[in-house]
Scaffold this motif. Structure first.
Motif, PDB file in Angstrom:
ATOM      1  N   SER A   4     -15.673  -1.308   8.030  1.00 20.31           N
ATOM      2  CA  SER A   4     -16.579  -2.429   7.772  1.00 20.31           C
ATOM      3  C   SER A   4     -17.238  -2.908   9.062  1.00 20.31           C
ATOM      4  O   SER A   4     -18.412  -3.313   9.060  1.00 20.31           O
ATOM      5  CB  SER A   4     -15.815  -3.581   7.113  1.00 20.31           C
ATOM      6  N   MET A   7     -11.679   3.960  -2.483  1.00 20.01           N
ATOM      7  CA  MET A   7     -11.942   2.666  -3.103  1.00 20.01           C
ATOM      8  C   MET A   7     -13.422   2.519  -3.457  1.00 20.01           C
ATOM      9  O   MET A   7     -13.784   2.066  -4.549  1.00 20.01           O
ATOM     10  CB  MET A   7     -11.501   1.546  -2.155  1.00 20.01           C
ATOM     11  N   ARG A  60     -21.548  -1.086  -0.009  1.00 22.49           N
ATOM     12  CA  ARG A  60     -21.868  -1.648   1.309  1.00 22.49           C
ATOM     13  C   ARG A  60     -23.269  -2.249   1.346  1.00 22.49           C
ATOM     14  O   ARG A  60     -23.500  -3.279   1.991  1.00 22.49           O
ATOM     15  CB  ARG A  60     -21.736  -0.562   2.379  1.00 22.49           C
ATOM     16  N   SER A  90      -9.169  -3.428  10.041  1.00 19.53           N
ATOM     17  CA  SER A  90      -8.503  -2.150   9.760  1.00 19.53           C
ATOM     18  C   SER A  90      -8.926  -1.109  10.799  1.00 19.53           C
ATOM     19  O   SER A  90      -8.896  -1.372  11.988  1.00 19.53           O
ATOM     20  CB  SER A  90      -8.810  -1.704   8.330  1.00 19.53           C
ATOM     21  N   HIS A 100       0.828  -1.211   0.000  1.00 23.82           N
ATOM     22  CA  HIS A 100       0.000   0.000   0.000  1.00 23.82           C
ATOM     23  C   HIS A 100       0.863   1.263   0.000  1.00 23.82           C
ATOM     24  O   HIS A 100       0.471   2.289   0.551  1.00 23.82           O
ATOM     25  CB  HIS A 100      -0.961   0.027   1.197  1.00 23.82           C
ATOM     26  N   ASP A 146     -14.057  -9.024  -1.697  1.00 19.35           N
ATOM     27  CA  ASP A 146     -12.761  -8.557  -2.182  1.00 19.35           C
ATOM     28  C   ASP A 146     -12.829  -8.370  -3.690  1.00 19.35           C
ATOM     29  O   ASP A 146     -13.877  -8.582  -4.302  1.00 19.35           O
ATOM     30  CB  ASP A 146     -11.657  -9.573  -1.823  1.00 19.35           C
ATOM     31  N   ALA A 148      -6.150   5.374   6.356  1.00 17.34           N
ATOM     32  CA  ALA A 148      -6.906   4.188   5.960  1.00 17.34           C
ATOM     33  C   ALA A 148      -8.358   4.497   5.597  1.00 17.34           C
ATOM     34  O   ALA A 148      -8.886   3.968   4.611  1.00 17.34           O
ATOM     35  CB  ALA A 148      -6.852   3.136   7.065  1.00 17.34           C
ATOM     36  N   GLU A 149      -9.026   5.334   6.374  1.00 18.13           N
ATOM     37  CA  GLU A 149     -10.438   5.585   6.075  1.00 18.13           C
ATOM     38  C   GLU A 149     -10.600   6.368   4.776  1.00 18.13           C
ATOM     39  O   GLU A 149     -11.492   6.081   3.978  1.00 18.13           O
ATOM     40  CB  GLU A 149     -11.131   6.316   7.212  1.00 18.13           C
ATOM     41  N   TYR A 167     -12.178  -7.039   2.211  1.00 20.22           N
ATOM     42  CA  TYR A 167     -11.024  -6.440   1.537  1.00 20.22           C
ATOM     43  C   TYR A 167      -9.722  -6.799   2.260  1.00 20.22           C
ATOM     44  O   TYR A 167      -8.839  -5.966   2.435  1.00 20.22           O
ATOM     45  CB  TYR A 167     -11.198  -4.926   1.408  1.00 20.22           C
ATOM     46  N   ASN A 207     -21.548   4.175  -1.356  1.00 21.76           N
ATOM     47  CA  ASN A 207     -21.686   3.197  -0.282  1.00 21.76           C
ATOM     48  C   ASN A 207     -23.024   2.470  -0.319  1.00 21.76           C
ATOM     49  O   ASN A 207     -23.140   1.336   0.153  1.00 21.76           O
ATOM     50  CB  ASN A 207     -21.508   3.869   1.081  1.00 21.76           C
ATOM     51  N   THR A 262     -10.199   3.963   2.010  1.00 24.21           N
ATOM     52  CA  THR A 262     -11.392   3.129   1.874  1.00 24.21           C
ATOM     53  C   THR A 262     -12.502   3.882   1.147  1.00 24.21           C
ATOM     54  O   THR A 262     -13.188   3.336   0.276  1.00 24.21           O
ATOM     55  CB  THR A 262     -11.878   2.683   3.258  1.00 24.21           C
TER      56      THR A 262
END
Length: 373
Positions: A214, A162, A181, A210, A140, A309, A155-156, A278, A177, A159
Motif C-alpha cells: 500500500s 485478497m 487500489r 506490512s 493469519h 478495510d 505477505a505480498e 487493511y 488492482n 495481498t
C-alpha cells in the motif's frame, strides 16, 4: 512509462472501462532484471466518481459480532483440535486460491526466503520497542503472527490473493488492482480536494504498512509527497525495505519506521495523509481507538485520515458460505470487535469532521475524515 498490461486485450479493457470509468492507464514499476518479483501496478485515475457497489441488507454479517451464529463459530474455533484443523485449512485455501489465480505464492515466498533480506533487519529494527499484548496473538494462520520471516515472505502473495478475491471476474491481479487500489486512491484524492483547503498532499504516513504494498501505491499516486511506511513487524519492514531497493529509484525515496501505530513518537501536525490499509480488522477496539487518536495528532489541520478495510455492509461478505467465514474467523482473532466498532463515531470522538464512508470495492470500505482548522 505508461502502458497497458500485456495480458489485457482491447475488448477486455473496454469492458472494464465501461464498468469502472475511473480506470485510465496503468503505470508499471519494473524490478531490476536480476530479480523476478512480480511488478507492482497502479492506476492513474481521472476526476470521475468512484464506482458504486452493492451493499447487503444488514448492518454486519450474521456470523460477526454477538449473534448466536457468531458465538457458535467462536466456540468451534476455541476448541483446540478444531482450531488446528481450521488453521491448516485456512492456509491451504489461501495458497490454492492464489495459485489458481496465477499468483506464484510458493515461488514468491521462496525467492524472499532465499534472498539477502535478512541483512535489512539490523538497520530497520527498534530493539527497545515493546509490542502490545494483542499483537503477540497467533493470527493469519501463523503461530507467531506477523513476527516471523515466513509471514513476511508470504505477505505480498497474500495481498495479491485478497485483491483477486475482491474482483473475481478480473483476468489478472493487475486488473483487480485497477478497481481495489484505483477506487481507494481516488476516494482519498476526491475527499481531500473537496474538504481540505491545503493545496496538496506533501507528507504521507502509512501505518501498518506490512511489506510496503500500500505504501508504494501511495508513493506512486502522490509522487511529489514524502512517504513513510510504519509497522510493528521488523520482519515485514525488512522485506519492504529490501523490495524497495530492487525497484526503480524514486524522486522521494520511501522511509521505513519500526514503531507502534498507537504511539509513533513522530512529531504532531507533520502529515497531510495518514493511511491505515487493511489494518484495523486485526485490532481490538481499544487499539482502533488508539490508532485513530494518533492519526489525529499526527495530521496537520486540513489533513485526512483514510482507513480501508472489510466492509460490514458488503453484500458479498454478508453472504459468505459457513465454511469460508469459519475459516476466516479462525485466523482473525479480533474480527468480531472490529465489526462491532463504530469507526465513524470513533473518528468523530477523536475530533475529525467531514467523515465519509464509501464502498470502494465489493468487499472493502474506505472511511475518511478531515482534521478541522
Amino acid at each position: 512509462m505508461a502502458l497497458f498490461t500485456p495480458t489485457t486485450s482491447h475488448s477486455k479493457l473496454s469492458s472494464l472501462q465501461q464498468h469502472y470509468p475511473f480506470w485510465t492507464k496503468t503505470i508499471t514499476i519494473i524490478s531490476r532484471p536480476r530479480r523476478t518479483y512480480v511488478p507492482i501496478t497502479f492506476s492513474l485515475v481521472s476526476n470521475t466518481q468512484v464506482a458504486t457497489f452493492e451493499e447487503g441488507q444488514l448492518d454486519r454479517p450474521k456470523w460477526a459480532g454477538e449473534t448466536p451464529l457468531s458465538r457458535f463459530v467462536g466456540k468451534i474455533i476455541s476448541f483446540k483440535p478444531f482450531y488446528s484443523i481450521l488453521k491448516f485449512g485456512a492456509r491451504q485455501v489461501l495458497i490454492s486460491t492464489a495459485e489458481k489465480s496465477n499468483i506464484p505464492w510458493r515461488d514468491m515466498t521462496k525467492e524472499i526466503l532465499e534472498s539477502d533480506v535478512y541483512k535489512e533487519m539490523e538497520s530497520i529494527q527498534n530493539p527497545s520497542l515493546v509490542y502490545p499484548d494483542y499483537y503477540l496473538n497467533p493470527f493469519h494462520a501463523y503461530d507467531e503472527g506477523n513476527l516471523s520471516w515466513l509471514a513476511a515472505a508470504e505477505a505480498e502473495a497474500a495481498t495479491m490473493s485478497m485483491v483477486k478475491r475482491a474482483i473475481p471476474n478480473a483476468s489478472s491481479v493487475d486488473e483487480a488492482n485497477q478497481v481495489v487500489r484505483g477506487n481507494w486512491l481516488q476516494a482519498i484524492d476526491q475527499h481531500y480536494q473537496m474538504h481540505s483547503a491545503n493545496s496538496m498532499i506533501k507528507d504521507i504516513l502509512d501505518i501498518g504498512c506490512s511489506v510496503g504494498v500500500s505504501t508504494r501505491f501511495l508513493a506512486s499516486k502522490f509522487p511529489s509527497a514524502k512517504v513513510t511506511g510504519l509497522d510493528l513487524s521488523p520482519y515485514f519492514l525488512a522485506v519492504a525495505q529490501f523490495k524497495e531497493k530492487e525497484t526503480a529509484s524514486r524522486k522521494n525515496p520511501i522511509s521505513w519506521i519500526h514503531a507502534n501505530g498507537e504511539d509513533t513518537g513522530l512529531p504532531s501536525n507533520s502529515f497531510d495523509l495518514v493511511s491505515l490499509a487493511y489494518v484495523i480488522h486485526e485490532c481490538p477496539t481499544r487499539a482502533i481507538v488508539g490508532l485513530v487518536k494518533e492519526g489525529f495528532r499526527l495530521l496537520r489541520p486540513g489533513g485526512i485520515l483514510a482507513l480501508t478495510d472489510n466492509s460490514p455492509k458488503s453484500k458479498i461478505l454478508q453472504e459468505l458460505s459457513p465454511v469460508l467465514f469459519t475459516l476466516m474467523k479462525s485466523t482473525e482473532p479480533f474480527l468480531d470487535e472490529y465489526y462491532l466498532t463504530d469507526i465513524e463515531e470513533t473518528m468523530r470522538q477523536a475530533g475529525f469532521v467531514n467523515i465519509k464512508t464509501t464502498l470502494t470495492d465489493p468487499r472493502h470500505r474506505t472511511v475518511m475524515g478531515i482534521v478541522p482548522y
